[in-house]
Write an enzyme that holds these catalytic residues in place. Structure first.
Site: not given
Ligand code: 5GP
Length: 363
Positions: A17, A97-98, A199, A229, A305
């Site tokens: 995402n 992805t989550t 997260g 981080e 990202d």
């Molecule tokens: P998704 O898992 O929804 O495809 O991608 C977005 C999610 O990845 C965010 O809500 C977050 O949980 C995680 N995420 C994305 N970029 C970062 C980052 O730079 N640091 C951390 N800790 N989590 C991230």
């Protein structure tokens, strides 16, 4: 820039995402605005803002999730993200992805992941190889590889290997984390190779996720952790003691952490633009890339990202070149070395070594 685009590249740290195209995010947000679900005028500037602190990034993710979390949007985003990476000659992509549950949309973690797989199947412009060879029926290539030898405009079509990592969000409970790991195990034959912990780093406790991460590793899944981080000495120590297969970021490390990291040789996923934008490092000159690179520590450049930080993997290589004085040859080697830390089997690795060797002759 052309050279960095044409060089074959390996992406090991990309959040689905977070890699959404700006144009898609705006379009989906506008459509939800039209339906009255959100107030588009309130969110437009949040999407268009360029420099965000780490906490603003997580606010944006909450917005992105409101806008994107239905099955068809997830399928579309997956398709576009894979196309975008393949377009800039990423030859192997580990996409994380989550898995999300949303009862009001009839979405379970499984159906969310099925929508992601649908997105992989929907790609037409390149060949997407995501089913591990061991899972493919003999003499029958998977539907996705069936036209691997097809020519496109006189050239052999591009091919990208994709493997999936399921992320555990730090807001999740032990049970929810365990559910994600169980699902990853069930979906291994679709190229799910590992678990990521990510997260908001200001939220949650290491001890909450540890049982699920341990179980994942015992079951043969790979594990990568967002580590360091924020300044959290105990957590960094505990994460390094766990000996994950890779870590991401490593920004707020202290001497003891560097020693431990280097002696255990855990590969680090480096995300330059992300670290700068979120102010996790003060300046590019102060970035730990330099020290780790000079120490010949295993490293890989990644985007994190690409949508949220307006970057691309080619751009990350370009930044490394201009900031650290590294030439094309050194960065080509850095890119190729990532084969050794990827979570794929030896058949894929061998295939990619050939890709890099033939690119080395042509470039
Ligand atoms: P998704 O898992 O929804 O495809 O991608 C977005 C999610 O990845 C965010 O809500 C977050 O949980 C995680 N995420 C994305 N970029 C970062 C980052 O730079 N640091 C951390 N800790 N989590 C991230």
């Amino acid at each position: 820039m052309d050279w960095w685009v044409s060089m074959p590249k390996i992406e090991l740290h990309a959040h689905l995402n977070g890699s959404i195209r700006d144009s898609t995010l705006l379009e989906l947000a506008r459509a939800l605005g039209d339906k009255g679900v959100i107030d588009f005028s309130q969110v437009e500037h949040v999407i268009l803002k360029n420099d965000r602190s780490l906490s603003e990034v997580f606010k944006l993710f909450d917005l992105i999730h409101v806008v994107t979390t239905d099955h068809s949007s997830i399928t579309r985003i997956t398709k576009e993200v894979v196309e975008d990476f393949a377009f800039e000659n990423v030859v192997y992509l580990e996409l994380r992805t989550t898995p999300k549950k949303n009862d009001s949309l009839g979405m379970s973690k499984r159906s969310y992941m099925e929508a992601v797989l649908e997105g992989l199947r929907a790609v037409r412009s390149v060949d997407v190889a995501f089913i591990p060879y061991s899972e493919e029926p003999r003499n029958l290539s998977s539907p996705l590889l069936s036209d691997a030898s097809e020519k496109c405009n006189g050239n052999t079509r591009k091919k990208i290997f994709v493997r999936l990592l399921f992320s555990i969000d730090r807001r999740e409970t032990t049970e929810a984390a365990m559910e994600t790991v169980m699902l990853a195990l069930e979906m291994r034959h679709f190229g799910v190779v590992g678990i990521d912990l990510s997260g908001n780093p200001a939220v949650g406790e290491w001890i909450t996720y540890l049982p699920a991460l341990k179980f994942a590793r015992e079951q043969g899944l790979y594990v990568t952790l967002h580590c360091g981080e924020v300044s959290n000495s105990n957590e960094i120590h505990n994460m390094l003691e766990f000996l994950p297969h890779r870590i991401g970021h490593a920004c707020f490390f202290e001497e003891e952490h560097w020693r431990r990291l280097k002696s255990s040789n855990i590969p680090v996923e480096i995300c330059l633009t992300s670290n700068l934008r979120t102010l996790s490092v003060p300046t590019i000159d102060a970035h730990h890339f330099v020290d780790l690179y000079n120490a010949k520590h295993p490293l890989v450049l990644c985007t994190d990202d690409s949508g949220v930080f307006s970057t691309s993997l080619s751009n990350e290589y370009k930044i490394a070149s201009s900031s650290f004085g590294l030439g094309q040859k050194e960065l080509f080697e850095l890119s190729k070395n990532a084969i050794e830390f990827m979570f794929a089997d030896n058949v894929v690795k061998e295939d990619l070594r050939k890709t890099f060797n033939s690119a080395a002759k042509n470039l």
